[in-house]
Design an enzyme around this catalytic site. Structure first.
Site, PDB file in Angstrom:
ATOM      1  CE  LYS A  49      -3.402  -4.033  -6.797  1.00 38.04           C
ATOM      2  NZ  LYS A  49      -3.300  -2.565  -6.665  1.00 38.04           N
ATOM      3  CD  GLN A  93      -5.633   0.122  -5.677  1.00 35.49           C
ATOM      4  OE1 GLN A  93      -5.034  -0.883  -5.346  1.00 35.49           O
ATOM      5  NE2 GLN A  93      -5.676   0.529  -6.935  1.00 35.49           N
ATOM      6  CG  ASP A 116       2.059   0.011  -6.073  1.00 31.73           C
ATOM      7  OD1 ASP A 116       2.053  -0.882  -6.944  1.00 31.73           O
ATOM      8  OD2 ASP A 116       1.040   0.577  -5.662  1.00 31.73           O
TER       9      ASP A 116
END
Ligand code: NAD
Length: 290
Positions: A49, A93, A116
């Site tokens: 990412k 994450q 997200d």
């Protein structure tokens, strides 16, 4: 071509975003990554990412913490990034170590920086069909694949295996929305579903988000169905340099001759998730600077 090239579609999106960020005067969009521990998959995902962000011209910031970090320390970092106007997007994450409350951490992120899409407000916006929010990247990536590959969901029977917020449930909600690239009739299956094969065989579009290597076999697929394989599973393979290979939740060799279109693993849905994260980050930047 029958196999859907998610890598190419993601690369097209990266190019589009690169052109967009190049035209931005002044500070570029910025995404902060929070990683806890050294789980190899998490390290590799964040690295990927980070690399894609740099390529696009999005500034990545990485905050890596030891496994033993307390919830208070994690919360304090989230608060600090929420308050920092130069940070447009925040990603924690997943998975976090089990002593940490993951959903509470997601819900602590400013919903306007929740790229997200896991914050309760953004999940709620999906339910309300409010496009102002951020949609979880993997389900958004599947919709984008359908859009760009001319796969209409309108009136189709979409069967989703898996009911997680990150993938299955959110994709089911998107597919049943009243609007373009949606309007599907949706069935959601999960670990307690009975007669799974009978249901999957009715699917015009079958989405597998289970986390079980090659669980979906050829006999579970209707002739001509579109098969979207979300699974990313590491299975031992001594012939590979890393000692493992990645396989999906679908047995590709069996499914490919039956399906009309199919996403491979790797190179299908996976790259789309990263591309949609970057799209959300640019959207967050635009919303915060409008
Ligand atoms: P999860 O563990 O949260 O959910 C799995 C779902 O599968 C559950 O809802 C469960 O009910 C269902 N399930 C389990 N066993 C089943 C069975 N025998 N029959 C029917 N349903 C069953 O996992 P997740 O986070 O949704 O991820 C699913 C898969 O997708 C994993 O392989 C994960 O690595 C992958 N994934 C890929 C991406 C990507 O970018 N491509 C992103 C997220 C997750």
């Amino acid at each position: 071509m029958k196999a859907i090239n998610g890598k190419q579609i993601a690369s097209d999106i990266v190019d589009e975003l690169t052109a967009k960020t190049a035209s931005i005067q002044g500070p570029k969009p910025c995404i902060a990554f929070i990683r806890v521990g050294e789980d190899p998959a998490s390290v590799s995902y964040v690295r990927g990412k980070n690399r894609t962000a740099e390529k696009i011209g999005i500034t990545p910031l990485l905050f890596a913490f030891e496994d033993s970090i307390s919830q208070e320390t994690l919360d304090a970092k989230i608060d600090e990034l929420n308050a920092d106007a130069s940070v447009n997007g925040i990603l924690i994450q997943s998975p976090l170590p089990s002593h940490l409350d993951e959903q509470s951490a997601f819900n602590r992120i400013d919903p306007n920086k929740d790229v997200d899409g896991f914050h309760v407000i953004n999940a709620g916006r999906v339910v309300q069909e409010d496009s102002a929010g951020f949609v979880s990247c993997t389900p958004a990536g599947i919709i984008e694949i359908c859009q760009r590959e001319g796969i209409s969901l309108e009136g189709k029977h979409v069967v989703v295996i898996g009911r997680s917020l990150i993938v299955g449930k959110t994709f089911a909600l998107l597919a049943m929305q009243n609007g373009p690239q949606a309007n599907a009739t949706v069935t959601v299956c999960h670990s307690r579903t009975r007669n799974l094969k009978e249901i999957t065989r009715q699917a015009d579009v079958l989405v597998a988000a289970i986390g079980r290597p090659e669980m979906v076999t050829g006999d579970m697929i209707k002739d001509g169905a579109v098969v979207i394989d979300v699974g990313i599973n590491r299975v031992e393979d001594a012939s590979k340099k890393k000692g493992y290979k990645l396989v999906g939740d679908v047995n590709f060799a069996e499914a490919e001759p039956i399906a009309s279109r199919i996403t491979p693993v790797p190179g299908g849905v996976g790259p789309m998730t990263v591309a949609m994260l970057m799209k959300n980050t640019v959207k967050a930047y635009e919303l915060q600077n409008s």
